[in-house]
Design a protein around this motif. Structure first.
Motif, PDB file in Angstrom:
ATOM      1  N   TRP A 298       0.982 -12.666 -16.712  1.00  0.00           N
ATOM      2  CA  TRP A 298       0.905 -13.984 -16.035  1.00  0.00           C
ATOM      3  C   TRP A 298       1.915 -14.808 -16.950  1.00  0.00           C
ATOM      4  CZ3 TRP A 298      -1.280 -13.953 -11.480  1.00  0.00           C
ATOM      5  CH2 TRP A 298      -2.538 -13.242 -11.318  1.00  0.00           C
ATOM      6  N   ALA A 299       2.799 -15.359 -16.071  1.00  0.00           N
ATOM      7  CA  ALA A 299       3.795 -16.702 -16.703  1.00  0.00           C
ATOM      8  C   ALA A 299       3.575 -17.929 -15.819  1.00  0.00           C
ATOM      9  CB  ALA A 299       5.210 -16.031 -16.411  1.00  0.00           C
ATOM     10  N   LEU A 300       3.344 -19.000 -16.486  1.00  0.00           N
ATOM     11  CA  LEU A 300       3.200 -20.250 -15.895  1.00  0.00           C
ATOM     12  C   LEU A 300       4.115 -21.150 -16.544  1.00  0.00           C
ATOM     13  CD1 LEU A 300       0.334 -19.076 -15.106  1.00  0.00           C
ATOM     14  CD2 LEU A 300      -0.302 -21.250 -15.231  1.00  0.00           C
ATOM     15  N   TRP A 301       4.780 -21.955 -15.607  1.00  0.00           N
ATOM     16  CA  TRP A 301       5.645 -23.289 -16.162  1.00  0.00           C
ATOM     17  C   TRP A 301       4.841 -24.658 -15.764  1.00  0.00           C
ATOM     18  CZ3 TRP A 301       7.066 -18.575 -14.379  1.00  0.00           C
ATOM     19  CH2 TRP A 301       8.039 -17.996 -15.013  1.00  0.00           C
ATOM     20  N   ARG A 302       5.215 -25.487 -16.669  1.00  0.00           N
ATOM     21  CA  ARG A 302       4.427 -26.923 -16.372  1.00  0.00           C
ATOM     22  C   ARG A 302       4.670 -27.563 -15.043  1.00  0.00           C
ATOM     23  NH1 ARG A 302       3.005 -30.898 -19.786  1.00  0.00           N
ATOM     24  NH2 ARG A 302       3.292 -29.689 -21.595  1.00  0.00           N
ATOM     25  N   SER A 303       6.081 -27.131 -14.402  1.00  0.00           N
ATOM     26  CA  SER A 303       6.183 -27.777 -13.276  1.00  0.00           C
ATOM     27  C   SER A 303       7.421 -27.034 -12.656  1.00  0.00           C
ATOM     28  CB  SER A 303       6.393 -29.333 -13.257  1.00  0.00           C
ATOM     29  OG  SER A 303       7.723 -29.703 -14.002  1.00  0.00           O
ATOM     30  N   ALA A 304       7.704 -27.396 -11.324  1.00  0.00           N
ATOM     31  CA  ALA A 304       9.078 -26.875 -10.846  1.00  0.00           C
ATOM     32  C   ALA A 304      10.357 -27.131 -11.583  1.00  0.00           C
ATOM     33  CB  ALA A 304       9.098 -27.274  -9.425  1.00  0.00           C
ATOM     34  N   ALA A 305      10.207 -28.203 -12.309  1.00  0.00           N
ATOM     35  CA  ALA A 305      11.476 -28.612 -13.180  1.00  0.00           C
ATOM     36  C   ALA A 305      11.717 -27.881 -14.114  1.00  0.00           C
ATOM     37  CB  ALA A 305      11.317 -29.968 -13.452  1.00  0.00           C
ATOM     38  N   GLU A 306      10.914 -27.002 -14.834  1.00  0.00           N
ATOM     39  CA  GLU A 306      11.050 -25.936 -15.797  1.00  0.00           C
ATOM     40  C   GLU A 306      11.255 -24.720 -15.237  1.00  0.00           C
ATOM     41  OE1 GLU A 306       9.317 -29.472 -17.448  1.00  0.00           O
ATOM     42  OE2 GLU A 306       8.304 -28.151 -15.959  1.00  0.00           O
ATOM     43  N   LEU A 307      11.375 -24.460 -14.097  1.00  0.00           N
ATOM     44  CA  LEU A 307      11.788 -23.145 -13.493  1.00  0.00           C
ATOM     45  C   LEU A 307      12.862 -23.481 -12.365  1.00  0.00           C
ATOM     46  CD1 LEU A 307      11.380 -20.070 -13.119  1.00  0.00           C
ATOM     47  CD2 LEU A 307       9.520 -20.537 -11.492  1.00  0.00           C
ATOM     48  N   PRO A 308      14.185 -23.152 -12.907  1.00  0.00           N
ATOM     49  CA  PRO A 308      15.225 -23.503 -11.769  1.00  0.00           C
ATOM     50  C   PRO A 308      15.148 -22.885 -10.460  1.00  0.00           C
ATOM     51  CG  PRO A 308      15.998 -23.326 -14.174  1.00  0.00           C
ATOM     52  CD  PRO A 308      14.797 -22.998 -14.116  1.00  0.00           C
ATOM     53  N   GLU A 309      15.259 -23.500  -9.598  1.00  0.00           N
ATOM     54  CA  GLU A 309      15.247 -22.939  -8.062  1.00  0.00           C
ATOM     55  C   GLU A 309      16.118 -21.819  -7.898  1.00  0.00           C
ATOM     56  OE1 GLU A 309      13.941 -22.350  -4.118  1.00  0.00           O
ATOM     57  OE2 GLU A 309      13.101 -23.621  -5.805  1.00  0.00           O
ATOM     58  N   GLU A 310      17.288 -21.851  -8.516  1.00  0.00           N
ATOM     59  CA  GLU A 310      18.166 -20.679  -8.262  1.00  0.00           C
ATOM     60  C   GLU A 310      17.561 -19.465  -8.988  1.00  0.00           C
ATOM     61  OE1 GLU A 310      21.680 -21.235 -11.453  1.00  0.00           O
ATOM     62  OE2 GLU A 310      20.819 -23.048 -10.924  1.00  0.00           O
ATOM     63  N   LEU A 311      16.657 -19.368  -9.574  1.00  0.00           N
ATOM     64  CA  LEU A 311      16.151 -18.106 -10.060  1.00  0.00           C
ATOM     65  C   LEU A 311      15.051 -17.555  -9.203  1.00  0.00           C
ATOM     66  CD1 LEU A 311      15.587 -18.852 -14.053  1.00  0.00           C
ATOM     67  CD2 LEU A 311      17.349 -17.528 -12.941  1.00  0.00           C
ATOM     68  N   ILE A 312      14.816 -18.452  -8.234  1.00  0.00           N
ATOM     69  CA  ILE A 312      13.629 -17.904  -7.207  1.00  0.00           C
ATOM     70  C   ILE A 312      14.480 -17.184  -6.128  1.00  0.00           C
ATOM     71  CG2 ILE A 312      11.713 -18.397  -5.796  1.00  0.00           C
ATOM     72  CD1 ILE A 312      11.199 -20.624  -7.819  1.00  0.00           C
TER      73      ILE A 312
END
Length: 475
Positions: A298-312
């Protein structure tokens, strides 16, 4: 060691004749004699099919030479689950986890697991947290590292890649997946070596290695070398001070492959998770102390700000728009379902009981080792249910590699290895206590150790001349 390779030259006639004897005559269900002439080759596809019972017998017999997973004190991976979990996994092994439109309930169970972990790890706003399942912590670490690098790249678009090379700061004790990440994605690893009795990352040493090209610092909650927690809060504090002095804002990723499913239940006062504002992401292995068979992470990020949208990636797959962030695509849904089953089955109190039992077994076993003058403890199993031990002062007749080899003769798989820089002089045994390794099994281990120690003490010198070759475990 090379990767798996194909067979050598063609088999000699006597080898082909010997191959015929690999089949038990009784494996021929209708005609025992027929099986004696139908043994398939092992390094090319057979010319024709075999009866299922014959094929099963061949594979089953060869697998008997594997070690007993329950006696494997090297692995952190779960080796026992309840029969009901096994049934659920069998019912879901044909479901492709990526087909979320086709298997919406399996996808919903994955979403619930992410929400449960966000709550467990104290995300300030659980509704804002984002996360995903993976095939294990290695993939989860890769994804977390990619997010760190992409965030750094976006901040340094005017310098990268022409004049700047990103780096990642971590202790030399990190799991090999972080070396892979740095190699695969061209990130400079900046490793803090061990020193003296410090076997993991030092907060100030980590801060001193950071600069404008640092994408993040990795803190390990439960080192695989000795089971100790790295001081995540102190690492964050050192980086807070660095930011105050220099303006550098360095995020922290917590590799909680094991500890993230131990500390929340038996170390509730330890602050290591999203309660620390500098912690941007956390990973764990559901198949370690998450108590699920391999492989799920499992991988979790604090919020969407920590996971750049362009990687999704948003994929039009089987008629639906599906967001995905993963290194793989198709994989079975069985392990995710088993994780949800375990969460529902145990709850917080159940997990607390299981992890505390494993810790109690580890501490008692560590004390038994310590009571022998032959050994000296480095850790005591009071963080991860894991402890490391080396030979005691003055012990010159044998070393930890001899102990590991002799225990293996009794079926126990106990890894022996040397520590990395700057403690290459230190060789240890490591004992991992998991759910299913009971106090009764621990007593049997000690009985076998007591039986072989007199022989080891009578040796004139350690028999493991080449410690590199003697190191059977590299994880």
């Amino acid at each position: 060691m090379p990767l798996h390779k194909g067979a050598g030259g063609g088999a000699r006639e006597e080898e082909r004749e010997a191959r015929m004897l690999s089949l038990n005559p009784f494996y021929g269900p209708a005609d025992p004699v027929s099986g004696m002439t139908s043994a398939p080759p092992t390094h090319r596809l057979p010319d024709g099919p075999l009866p299922p019972s014959t094929a099963y017998g061949l594979v089953h017999d060869e697998l008997m030479l594997d070690g007993n997973s329950r006696l494997n004190l090297a692995t952190f991976v779960t080796t026992w689950m309840e029969p009901q979990a096994g049934v659920l996994m069998a019912e879901c092994r044909d479901k492709n986890m990526i087909d979320k439109d086709e298997y919406p309930r399996t996808a919903e169970l994955e979403r619930r697991c992410v929400a449960m972990l966000a709550d467990l790890w104290n995300v300030p706003d659980p509704a804002a947290a984002v996360g995903c399942s993976t095939t294990g912590s290695s993939e989860a670490c890769m994804l977390a590292g990619l997010a760190l690098k992409r965030r750094w790249t976006l901040r340094n678009a005017d310098r990268y890649p022409a004049t700047a090379r990103p780096n990642l700061v971590m202790g030399i004790n990190v799991q090999v997946c972080w070396d892979k990440f740095c190699t695969f994605w061209e990130v400079e690893p900046r490793l803090v070596p061990m020193e003296g009795d410090r076997f993991h990352l030092d907060p100030q040493a980590a801060a001193d290695l950071c600069d404008e090209n640092t994408i993040g610092v990795v803190a390990v909650l439960g080192s695989t070398f000795d089971g100790s927690y790295e001081p995540v809060a102190e690492i964050c504090a050192a980086l807070d001070d660095l930011q105050e002095r220099t303006g550098l804002d360095i995020p922290v990723h917590v590799d909680g492959a094991s500890g993230a499913m131990v500390a929340p239940f038996v170390d509730e006062d330890l602050v290591w998770d999203f309660r620390l504002p500098r912690v941007s992401s956390i990973n764990t292995s559901g198949h370690k102390y998450g108590l699920v068979y391999p492989g799920v992470g499992w991988a979790l990020w604090r919020s969407a700000a920590e996971l750049p949208e362009e990687l999704i990636f948003r994929v039009n797959y089987l008629g639906g728009d599906m967001p995905t962030f993963a290194l793989n695509f198709s994989r079975p849904g069985a392990q995710v379902v088993a994780q949800y089953y375990t969460f529902v089955r145990l709850g917080r109190e159940g997990y607390r009981a299981v992890q505390q039992a494993s810790r109690d077994v580890a501490r008692r076993l560590a004390n038994r080792f310590e009571a022998l003058d032959d050994f000296q403890l480095l850790t005591r199993g009071d963080e991860l249910p894991v402890f490391a031990v080396t030979t005691g002062p003055g012990v010159e007749n044998f070393d930890v590699f001899d102990v590991s080899r002799r225990l293996r003769e009794h079926g126990w798989l106990v890894p022996a290895y040397t520590f990395p820089a700057n403690r290459e002089d230190l060789s240890v045994l490591r004992v991992v206590c998991r759910n299913g390794f009971s106090s009764d099994l621990a007593e049997l281990l000690m009985e076998d150790l007591d039986r072989l120690l007199p022989e080891l003490r009578r040796q004139p010198y350690p028999l493991s001349k080449d410690t590199a070759a003697a190191t059977a475990f590299h994880h």
